[in-house]
Design an enzyme around this catalytic site. Structure first.
Site, PDB file in Angstrom:
ATOM      1  CB  SER A  14      -0.891   0.003   1.248  1.00  0.00           C
ATOM      2  OG  SER A  14      -1.501   1.271   1.414  1.00  0.00           O
ATOM      3  CE1 TYR A  27      -3.253  -2.027   5.498  1.00  0.00           C
ATOM      4  CE2 TYR A  27      -2.646   0.224   4.925  1.00  0.00           C
ATOM      5  CZ  TYR A  27      -3.083  -1.031   4.548  1.00  0.00           C
ATOM      6  OH  TYR A  27      -3.326  -1.298   3.229  1.00  0.00           O
ATOM      7  CE  LYS A  31      -0.048  -3.775   4.393  1.00  0.00           C
ATOM      8  NZ  LYS A  31      -0.375  -5.030   3.761  1.00  0.00           N
TER       9      LYS A  31
END
Length: 71
Positions: A14, A27, A31
């Site tokens: 991402s 998160y 990534k």
């Protein structure tokens, strides 16, 4: 893939791995780790003609992204 001396590994990450966020910090860290994993695998398996790529799509309107899209 090593035996065939050919192959491709694609990791979906991402854009969050390149930009920080106060809302989804963990998160984004995971990534960034995906991207480093792709680099390390490319170094390890490149000599066997195995390509490793990490694609990093931007923000996509999903339930998960709602916190980032709404005020």
């Amino acid at each position: 893939m090593i035996e065939r001396k050919a192959g491709s590994i694609i990791i979906v990450s991402s854009i969050g791995g390149l930009r920080g966020s106060p809302v989804i910090c963990a998160y984004c860290i995971s990534k960034a780790a995906d991207m480093q994993l792709a680099c390390d695998l490319a170094v390890e398996y490149g000599k066997h003609n195995i390509r490793v790529n990490c694609i990093t799509p931007g923000l996509i309107k999903t339930d998960f992204a709602r916190a980032l899209l709404e005020d």
